[in-house]
Design an enzyme around this catalytic site. Structure first.
Site, mmCIF file in Angstrom:
data_model
loop_
_atom_site.group_PDB
_atom_site.id
_atom_site.type_symbol
_atom_site.label_atom_id
_atom_site.label_comp_id
_atom_site.label_asym_id
_atom_site.label_seq_id
_atom_site.Cartn_x
_atom_site.Cartn_y
_atom_site.Cartn_z
ATOM 1 N N GLU A 247 102.338 -35.252 -6.173
ATOM 2 C CA GLU A 247 101.971 -36.635 -5.664
ATOM 3 C C GLU A 247 100.830 -36.971 -6.447
ATOM 4 O O GLU A 247 99.951 -36.845 -6.372
ATOM 5 C CB GLU A 247 101.640 -36.710 -4.384
ATOM 6 C CG GLU A 247 101.370 -38.007 -3.873
ATOM 7 C CD GLU A 247 100.162 -38.337 -3.238
ATOM 8 O OE1 GLU A 247 99.778 -39.659 -3.081
ATOM 9 O OE2 GLU A 247 99.125 -37.583 -3.280
ATOM 10 N N ASP B 232 93.041 -39.626 8.556
ATOM 11 C CA ASP B 232 93.783 -40.420 7.664
ATOM 12 C C ASP B 232 95.108 -39.791 7.902
ATOM 13 O O ASP B 232 95.885 -39.276 6.721
ATOM 14 C CB ASP B 232 93.229 -39.679 6.122
ATOM 15 C CG ASP B 232 93.907 -40.295 4.985
ATOM 16 O OD1 ASP B 232 94.398 -41.437 5.105
ATOM 17 O OD2 ASP B 232 93.551 -39.855 3.967
ATOM 18 N N ARG C 33 97.333 -49.451 6.106
ATOM 19 C CA ARG C 33 98.558 -48.773 5.651
ATOM 20 C C ARG C 33 99.317 -48.569 7.165
ATOM 21 O O ARG C 33 100.359 -47.950 7.229
ATOM 22 C CB ARG C 33 98.082 -47.352 5.039
ATOM 23 C CG ARG C 33 97.843 -47.523 3.611
ATOM 24 C CD ARG C 33 97.437 -46.179 2.846
ATOM 25 N NE ARG C 33 96.423 -45.614 3.811
ATOM 26 C CZ ARG C 33 95.837 -44.436 3.562
ATOM 27 N NH1 ARG C 33 96.681 -43.560 2.542
ATOM 28 N NH2 ARG C 33 94.874 -43.986 4.235
ATOM 29 N N ASP D 241 99.634 -32.459 -2.538
ATOM 30 C CA ASP D 241 98.979 -33.938 -2.114
ATOM 31 C C ASP D 241 97.666 -34.069 -3.169
ATOM 32 O O ASP D 241 97.050 -33.212 -3.502
ATOM 33 C CB ASP D 241 98.200 -33.846 -0.821
ATOM 34 C CG ASP D 241 97.662 -35.145 -0.583
ATOM 35 O OD1 ASP D 241 98.137 -36.064 -0.454
ATOM 36 O OD2 ASP D 241 96.559 -34.881 -0.116
ATOM 37 N N HIS E 153 91.407 -31.185 -0.201
ATOM 38 C CA HIS E 153 90.070 -31.340 0.487
ATOM 39 C C HIS E 153 90.716 -30.672 1.848
ATOM 40 O O HIS E 153 91.681 -30.523 2.307
ATOM 41 C CB HIS E 153 89.721 -32.787 0.802
ATOM 42 C CG HIS E 153 91.102 -33.683 1.041
ATOM 43 N ND1 HIS E 153 91.413 -34.369 -0.213
ATOM 44 C CD2 HIS E 153 91.699 -33.976 1.899
ATOM 45 C CE1 HIS E 153 92.568 -34.908 0.198
ATOM 46 N NE2 HIS E 153 92.885 -34.854 1.586
ATOM 47 N N GLN F 172 86.900 -36.293 4.819
ATOM 48 C CA GLN F 172 87.780 -35.415 3.903
ATOM 49 C C GLN F 172 86.906 -34.715 2.747
ATOM 50 O O GLN F 172 86.691 -35.450 1.813
ATOM 51 C CB GLN F 172 89.017 -35.894 3.216
ATOM 52 C CG GLN F 172 89.968 -36.347 4.338
ATOM 53 C CD GLN F 172 90.705 -37.469 3.845
ATOM 54 O OE1 GLN F 172 90.467 -38.850 3.542
ATOM 55 N NE2 GLN F 172 92.217 -37.592 4.047
HETATM 56 C C1 GLC Z 1 97.415 -38.576 -0.616
HETATM 57 C C2 GLC Z 1 98.142 -39.104 0.722
HETATM 58 C C3 GLC Z 1 97.327 -40.216 1.357
HETATM 59 C C4 GLC Z 1 95.937 -39.687 1.672
HETATM 60 C C5 GLC Z 1 95.452 -39.205 0.487
HETATM 61 C C6 GLC Z 1 94.394 -38.097 0.751
HETATM 62 O O1 GLC Z 1 97.459 -39.708 -1.365
HETATM 63 O O2 GLC Z 1 99.393 -39.725 0.330
HETATM 64 O O3 GLC Z 1 98.031 -40.789 2.502
HETATM 65 O O4 GLC Z 1 95.259 -40.717 2.086
HETATM 66 O O5 GLC Z 1 96.199 -38.209 -0.071
HETATM 67 O O6 GLC Z 1 94.577 -37.094 1.360
HETATM 68 C C1 GLC Z 2 95.035 -43.328 -4.841
HETATM 69 C C2 GLC Z 2 95.195 -41.958 -5.111
HETATM 70 C C3 GLC Z 2 96.870 -41.499 -4.844
HETATM 71 C C4 GLC Z 2 96.679 -41.909 -3.096
HETATM 72 C C5 GLC Z 2 96.265 -43.370 -2.677
HETATM 73 C C6 GLC Z 2 96.116 -43.152 -1.315
HETATM 74 O O1 GLC Z 2 95.447 -44.306 -5.372
HETATM 75 O O2 GLC Z 2 95.544 -42.041 -6.724
HETATM 76 O O3 GLC Z 2 96.900 -40.280 -4.902
HETATM 77 O O4 GLC Z 2 98.122 -41.838 -2.762
HETATM 78 O O5 GLC Z 2 94.985 -43.478 -3.342
HETATM 79 O O6 GLC Z 2 95.864 -44.693 -1.031
#
Ligand code: GLC
Ligand code: GLC
Length: 627
Positions: free
Chosen positions: A323, A139, A504, A281, A182, A249
């Site tokens: 975030e 990821d 992505r 995160d 995670h 994860q």
């Molecule tokens: C956050 C990161 C995203 C990732 C997710 C799980 O949202 O920005 O790229 O997939 O966390 O860690």
């Molecule tokens: C979801 C989560 C966000 C994360 C994203 C990753 O929207 O809420 O935290 O960045 O998934 O794609």
């Protein structure tokens, strides 16, 4: 009986005493100042747990050991930041984000980019997760196998520390992720859990059968439905484990105080490597309770505040960035000096794109008016796009006031940005399209979403327009490196194992060397973008009115044009025209303003006693109080 704060403090001091270290006035002062917060938050979460006091005392001991191991240069920074807690409110702040491997190959390679970062004016650099992680799909590094080891393909921890120091000496704060919701399934804790070690099984959410998973899934949301339905995956032995994101994860179980203590140790380890901004995160997901969405629960906030208090005790130079890509009412609940003083501003990001698609700035104007103001001591991070997808996180209630149906509007925006809507300029891709729920998010670089490949003139305008907002709104502007030279989508992700299932990767391309080489050539799109952005960045850095967090909406009377006022230092009036035609703001809107203003970008005076005309997709920054 729950332990009292006094009892907890004396238990912690006794444990510290057994370490047999000489008293340290700075540590002791900070401990006395922040222990109450740490205790208040943790006891609200863990008071009933039999190991609460022991874990708390162990946490204080690890704070002291970590403090003792902290480099003198970082201790000096601790003192400087305590004396100037508003350091990140400066108009000189500018962030950049990049993947080490994609931008420069290795950490060593990244060091060679320092002159460029200075040319651009960066004061903070977010390096995407660079820790040891599963080989093929991790990821994008967000499945961490060890918080203490750099991915050997990128370099070593010693190199990271050295890079942090070199950046700091140039005024650039290193930002790293704290992926604390995670770990990867290859982390040592995960391996030991899988091997049946009870202590480590209790680090995760593992269930013998589907009973509880089914019960939780009645109310949780699916985050990566392309990977697995729901929030759980099955282990080889038939049990089920919580995995909100990818199946590899595994969500940590923060109802176990040993998890807080262990992750507190990993956090302070990173702080001591020289990290100055820690990107927290996926904050919304860290606490689970049956019958809820398991997002943004009160305990998630308490744990964040506890991590923050721990940081104030042992590494106070480091600050948290949240975030939370969720409903705007929820995003702001994380933004607090005691929790995360800085936060992504996903609403402004999404609404910038919304306004480009609709040519209508009213939702944006409404958001500036009612959703921009943060508590004192906090700042937004304003960005045009990130390494993640764009989700349409505006509030349906806000949209309804303008007669917009949120569900339909999101569907339109998705169609528009994947280029299915007739006449759309955008060249994005769908991410996690879920036919069952109709949900979808958007992938694509700024240039591709802005249609640079379809119409260069209009594409450049749109890229500059969105960046002009990120640079003029209150907060820290953050660039996705590569966007400043107009980098387009990278279609090759479909061929790369480990990326093929995740669109992505289309907007995480390799460093565009040819575009960078052309950045000073005004005959190229890369050069036009770079030179224009460089000028805006320079202006922002030279104008004190762009510091701090104050903003007021300014209604332009023209639905295509967003207006707002930055009231500091005489005032700066910002207008952005989302229309494809020239737009006009009638002079009577300026009645209360001085006669003349300085157009900062064009470098000439304009009269506010005449109507103001903005070219298609154009913007102005007007300094008032100059004449
Ligand atoms: C956050 C990161 C995203 C990732 C997710 C799980 O949202 O920005 O790229 O997939 O966390 O860690
Ligand atoms: C979801 C989560 C966000 C994360 C994203 C990753 O929207 O809420 O935290 O960045 O998934 O794609």
């Amino acid at each position: 009986m729950h332990p009292s704060q006094e009892e907890a403090y004396s238990t912690a001091l006794a444990a510290l005493g057994r370490l047999d270290l000489s008293p340290d006035p700075d540590f002791d002062r900070r401990l006395a100042a922040h222990f109450p917060a740490l205790f208040t938050e943790l006891s609200a979460v863990y008071a009933d747990h039999p190991r609460f006091l022991d874990e708390l005392a162990a946490t204080i001991c690890l704070a002291r050991r970590s403090y003792d191991a902290r480099a003198a240069e970082l201790k000096a920074l601790d003192a400087a930041r305590e004396a100037d807690p508003a350091w990140f409110q400066s108009n000189r702040m500018l962030g950049g984000v990049a993947y080490v491997d994609r931008y420069a190959g290795t950490l060593q390679g990244l060091a060679a980019e320092l002159p460029y970062f200075e040319e651009l004016g960066l004061t903070y650099l977010h390096l995407m997760p660079l820790f040891r992680a599963p080989a093929e799909n991790s990821d994008g590094g967000y499945a961490v196998s060890s918080y203490r080891e750099v991915d050997p393909r990128l370099g070593t921890m010693a190199e990271l520390e050295e890079l942090a120091g070199r950046l700091r000496r140039r005024g650039i704060s290193l930002t790293l992720d704290f992926v604390f919701n995670h770990t990867s399934n290859e982390h040592e804790w995960a391996r030991r859990a899988l091997a049946g070690e009870k202590d480590y099984e209790n680090f995760y959410w593992i269930f013998p059968d589907r009973t509880l998973p089914d019960a939780y899934e009645r109310t949780t949301r699916e985050i990566f439905p392309d990977d697995h339905p729901g929030s759980f995956v099955q282990l080889p032995d038939g049990r089920w484990i919580w995995a909100t994101f990818y199946h590899f994860q595994w969500d940590l179980n923060y109802s176990n105080p040993a998890v807080f203590r262990a992750m507190g140790g990993e956090m302070l380890f990173l702080a001591n490597r020289g990290v100055e901004i820690l990107r927290m995160d996926a904050v919304a997901f860290i606490w689970k309770r049956l019958g809820t969405t398991c997002e943004s629960l009160p305990e998630a906030h308490r744990l964040l505040r506890a991590f923050n208090a721990l940081c104030r005790i042992a590494a106070p130079a480091m600050i948290f960035k949240s975030e939370a890509i969720v409903h705007p009412d929820e995003v702001v609940t994380y933004v607090d000096p005691a929790e995360c003083p800085i936060s992504y501003n996903p609403l402004m990001m999404a609404l910038g794109w919304e306004a480009l698609a609709t040519r209508d700035a009213r939702l944006l104007a409404q958001a500036v008016e009612r959703r921009e103001t943060l508590p004192p001591g906090c700042a937004w991070v304003n960005y045009v796009r990130s390494h993640d997808d764009i989700g349409w996180t505006f509030a349906d209630e806000d949209a309804a006031e303008l007669g917009i149906n949120g569900f339909d509007h999101r569907r339109f925006l998705n169609e528009f940005y994947v280029g299915r809507f007739p006449g759309s300029f955008a060249q994005g891709e769908p991410f996690q399209e879920n036919p069952r729920t109709g949900d979808c998010r958007i992938a694509g670089t700024t240039a591709s979403l802005a249609g640079l490949g379809r119409d260069e003139e209009a594409g450049i305008d749109r890229i500059l327009l969105l960046h002009s907002l990120a640079l003029a709104l209150p907060g820290i502007p953050l660039l996705y490196l590569g966007d400043e030279v107009g980098q387009r989508n990278d279609p090759t992700w479909r061929q790369r194992p480990g990326e093929a299932g995740d669109s992505r990767w289309t907007h995480r391309p390799f460093r565009p060397a040819a575009l960078y080489a052309a950045r000073h050539d005004p005959a190229t799109a890369a050069g036009r973008l770079f030179l224009a952005l460089q000028r805006l960045i320079g202006l922002r850095k030279s104008i004190a009115g762009f510091s701090g967090g104050a903003v007021r909406g300014f209604w332009t009377g023209n639905r295509h044009v967003l207006g707002f006022l930055r009231p500091e230092a005489g005032g700066i009036l910002v207008f952005a025209n989302f229309g494809d035609e020239e737009s006009l703001i009638s002079t009577h809107r300026f009645d209360a303003l001085p006669e003349d203003a300085l157009d900062l970008v064009a470098g000439q005076m304009v009269s506010l006693r005449e109507d103001l005309r903005l070219p298609p997709r154009g913007f102005v920054w007007l300094a008032l109080g100059i004449a």
